[in-house]
Design an enzyme around this catalytic site. Sequence first.
Site, PDB file in Angstrom:
ATOM      1  N   CYS A 129       0.832  -1.206   0.000  1.00  0.00           N
ATOM      2  CA  CYS A 129       0.000   0.000   0.000  1.00  0.00           C
ATOM      3  C   CYS A 129       0.869   1.261   0.000  1.00  0.00           C
ATOM      4  CB  CYS A 129      -0.981  -0.037   1.177  1.00  0.00           C
ATOM      5  SG  CYS A 129      -2.359   1.112   0.958  1.00  0.00           S
ATOM      6  N   HIS A 141      -3.720  -5.486   0.439  1.00  0.00           N
ATOM      7  CA  HIS A 141      -3.296  -5.775   1.821  1.00  0.00           C
ATOM      8  C   HIS A 141      -3.238  -7.265   2.127  1.00  0.00           C
ATOM      9  CE1 HIS A 141      -2.893  -1.777   3.548  1.00  0.00           C
ATOM     10  NE2 HIS A 141      -3.848  -1.420   2.709  1.00  0.00           N
ATOM     11  N   GLU A 181      -1.452  -8.777   4.242  1.00  0.00           N
ATOM     12  CA  GLU A 181      -1.345  -9.058   5.681  1.00  0.00           C
ATOM     13  C   GLU A 181      -2.727  -9.136   6.328  1.00  0.00           C
ATOM     14  OE1 GLU A 181      -1.097  -6.131   4.400  1.00  0.00           O
ATOM     15  OE2 GLU A 181      -2.089  -4.756   5.796  1.00  0.00           O
TER      16      GLU A 181
END
Length: 208
Positions: free
Chosen positions: A89, A185, A187
């Site tokens: 990001c 994203h 994660e």
Amino acid sequence: MLASAYVDAVSRSGGDPVILPVVEDPAQAERLVASVDGIIFSGGADLTPGAYGEEIWNETVEIDSVRDRSDMALAKAALSSGKPVLGICRGAQLLNVVLGGTLVQDLPTQWEGAGEHNGGVWHRIGVEQGSVLFRLYGSDSLSVSSFHHQAVKDPARDIRVTARAADGVVEAFEYGQHVLAVQFHPEKMALSDPSWLALFQYFVGMSR
Ligand code: MN
């Protein structure tokens, strides 16, 4: 708490996460980079537009000058170290800017035909064959969770754009053999879908 998903993803992928401090001194950034095996640049606020020669476009642009100076120093050190680098990001945007590229400051007002990219919305991305993402996931179309209102505008020289959303927004790129960046994203996605740890396992493996 924001950092916990990144830390968890690295741990669950066999790496030992170390959180680097905010730095002011470029020489300290180089020493810190030298002390680790690979560097992840995480999500966060918008990068100072001055870093790519622009004024702030509108009121949606929110910057953190202290973190910007620190991240720029760490990113320069990381890129020149030759160590594996993963940008996520804001981290992807940061790497593009440090390499000489520019950003779209606000997709809804600056990108013709922009789809929805903010608030954790899921959208599909088209993945280039032969890219790291394609090799890891074996598909030219993936669904990703998106949480950004900025994106790469002009990719830096020698960056290979390897994924785009349907509206053309850059969603992943590679630089050399050791730099990978994603606008989405993994994660957060890995919290509910462990297959997204593959990106982190790849990064940890490169860092060994
Ligand atoms: Mn997106």
